[in-house]
Write a protein that holds these residues in place. Structure first.
Motif, PDB file in Angstrom:
ATOM      1  N   VAL A  97      48.257  40.399  51.644  1.00 50.52           N
ATOM      2  CA  VAL A  97      47.048  41.184  51.430  1.00 50.52           C
ATOM      3  C   VAL A  97      46.180  41.141  52.681  1.00 50.52           C
ATOM      4  O   VAL A  97      45.759  40.075  53.123  1.00 50.52           O
ATOM      5  CB  VAL A  97      46.264  40.642  50.213  1.00 50.52           C
ATOM      6  N   LEU A  98      45.924  42.310  53.249  1.00 53.43           N
ATOM      7  CA  LEU A  98      45.113  42.436  54.455  1.00 53.43           C
ATOM      8  C   LEU A  98      43.858  43.232  54.128  1.00 53.43           C
ATOM      9  O   LEU A  98      43.930  44.272  53.469  1.00 53.43           O
ATOM     10  CB  LEU A  98      45.894  43.159  55.554  1.00 53.43           C
ATOM     11  N   VAL A  99      42.716  42.744  54.598  1.00 56.87           N
ATOM     12  CA  VAL A  99      41.459  43.424  54.322  1.00 56.87           C
ATOM     13  C   VAL A  99      40.539  43.297  55.534  1.00 56.87           C
ATOM     14  O   VAL A  99      40.489  42.238  56.170  1.00 56.87           O
ATOM     15  CB  VAL A  99      40.785  42.837  53.049  1.00 56.87           C
ATOM     16  N   ALA A 117      55.074  40.943  44.043  1.00 54.54           N
ATOM     17  CA  ALA A 117      54.970  42.359  43.688  1.00 54.54           C
ATOM     18  C   ALA A 117      55.227  42.550  42.199  1.00 54.54           C
ATOM     19  O   ALA A 117      55.976  41.782  41.584  1.00 54.54           O
ATOM     20  CB  ALA A 117      55.974  43.168  44.499  1.00 54.54           C
ATOM     21  N   PRO A 118      54.619  43.556  41.585  1.00 51.58           N
ATOM     22  CA  PRO A 118      54.921  43.878  40.185  1.00 51.58           C
ATOM     23  C   PRO A 118      56.399  44.240  40.009  1.00 51.58           C
ATOM     24  O   PRO A 118      57.101  44.537  40.990  1.00 51.58           O
ATOM     25  CB  PRO A 118      54.014  45.080  39.895  1.00 51.58           C
ATOM     26  N   PRO A 125      49.688  45.850  42.728  1.00 46.16           N
ATOM     27  CA  PRO A 125      48.954  44.728  42.141  1.00 46.16           C
ATOM     28  C   PRO A 125      47.456  45.009  42.099  1.00 46.16           C
ATOM     29  O   PRO A 125      46.899  45.669  42.982  1.00 46.16           O
ATOM     30  CB  PRO A 125      49.267  43.569  43.083  1.00 46.16           C
ATOM     31  N   ALA A 126      46.823  44.519  41.036  1.00 48.81           N
ATOM     32  CA  ALA A 126      45.365  44.616  40.925  1.00 48.81           C
ATOM     33  C   ALA A 126      44.761  43.457  41.715  1.00 48.81           C
ATOM     34  O   ALA A 126      45.084  42.288  41.479  1.00 48.81           O
ATOM     35  CB  ALA A 126      44.948  44.554  39.465  1.00 48.81           C
ATOM     36  N   ILE A 127      43.893  43.783  42.653  1.00 48.45           N
ATOM     37  CA  ILE A 127      43.324  42.777  43.550  1.00 48.45           C
ATOM     38  C   ILE A 127      41.807  42.819  43.455  1.00 48.45           C
ATOM     39  O   ILE A 127      41.185  43.861  43.679  1.00 48.45           O
ATOM     40  CB  ILE A 127      43.762  43.025  45.008  1.00 48.45           C
ATOM     41  N   PRO A 158      44.732  50.453  46.989  1.00 51.45           N
ATOM     42  CA  PRO A 158      45.240  49.938  48.274  1.00 51.45           C
ATOM     43  C   PRO A 158      46.430  50.744  48.786  1.00 51.45           C
ATOM     44  O   PRO A 158      47.056  51.482  48.031  1.00 51.45           O
ATOM     45  CB  PRO A 158      45.644  48.503  47.946  1.00 51.45           C
ATOM     46  N   LYS A 159      46.733  50.581  50.071  1.00 52.80           N
ATOM     47  CA  LYS A 159      47.850  51.273  50.696  1.00 52.80           C
ATOM     48  C   LYS A 159      48.893  50.263  51.164  1.00 52.80           C
ATOM     49  O   LYS A 159      48.554  49.209  51.694  1.00 52.80           O
ATOM     50  CB  LYS A 159      47.378  52.079  51.905  1.00 52.80           C
TER      51      LYS A 159
END
Length: 241
Positions: A97-99, A117-118, A125-127, A158-159
């Motif tokens: 996860v990158l933000v 991953a789902p 995924p819900a983040i 997200p992408k």
């Protein structure tokens, strides 16, 4: 017919010579990689012993800034989350996860860690990330350029991305970001797993591969010389009166 029979060992010897040259080149390449890894490991050890720097200190550094410990303060842009695709941990496929984080010294991309991953590829995924100002400890990572597919699969957020190519990421985020990533040390505070491996293959492994390639080259040379010797003896007997 005799000329054809004599040409066959010559062709086999030429092919063996080409194979030996290739194996020697691979061996020397592994030695060069081992030397590079030794330098990297020494740099990593030296820099890990330092106290965490600020982003201001990092931006003042001249040359390679990878592996410096750093402390960053800022707020996440939770509307611009990126998922680094196809990251495997213990045989399980997931995302890192990158933000982007807004700091007093610019926007910097933060790697918060890995999550599974789902089950379905279509699902993301819900983040949930904190929106208040945070102070985080981490390490500076400088991603290499990789010409792998840059396709963005989603129209919204997200992408998913295939590689954290920072020039490409800046275009996606529509932000001017700093030329490095901060890998968070304590990823569990966000419910993620730390998947950072600064040196994936140690120098010792490259040395072992080099020994294997040199050993194969030597074995190929010995087999070829033995075969040529036997072939010459055979031809010598066949033409003797």
């Amino acid at each position: 017919m005799l000329l054809r029979l004599r040409a066959l060992p010559l062709l086999a010897a030429l092919l063996a010579l080409v194979a030996i040259i290739i194996m020697l080149r691979l061996g020397f390449w592994q030695l060069a990689r081992a030397e590079q890894k030794q330098v990297r490991e020494q740099q990593l050890e030296q820099r890990l012993a330092l106290q965490p720097l600020s982003l201001q200190d990092i931006n003042r550094q001249v040359g390679d800034v990878a592996d410096f410990p750093v402390q960053v303060s800022g707020t996440f842009n939770t509307n611009r989350i990126l998922l680094w695709d196809n990251r495997v941990v213990k045989g399980q496929v997931g995302y890192e996860v990158l933000v982007p984080m807004a700091t007093n010294y610019g926007e910097v991309l933060i790697n918060l860690g890995w999550l599974k991953a789902p089950a379905l590829r279509e699902q993301l995924p819900a983040i949930a990330l904190p929106t208040h100002r945070l102070t985080l400890d981490g390490m500076i990572v400088v991603p290499g350029h990789n010409p792998i597919s840059r396709e963005v699969l989603e129209s919204g957020w997200p992408k998913r991305i295939q590689q954290p190519d920072l020039s490409y990421v800046a275009d996606i985020l529509q932000l001017d970001i700093l030329p490095y990533v901060v890998q968070v040390s304590n990823t569990t505070q966000f419910g993620f797993q730390n998947n950072w491996r600064p040196v994936v293959m140690p120098a010792e492994k490259h040395l072992a591969y080099a020994v294997q390639w040199f050993g194969l080259a030597l074995a190929c040379l010995i087999v070829t010389l033995v075969a040529i010797t036997k072939q010459r003896k055979k031809h010598g007997k066949s033409i003797s009166p």
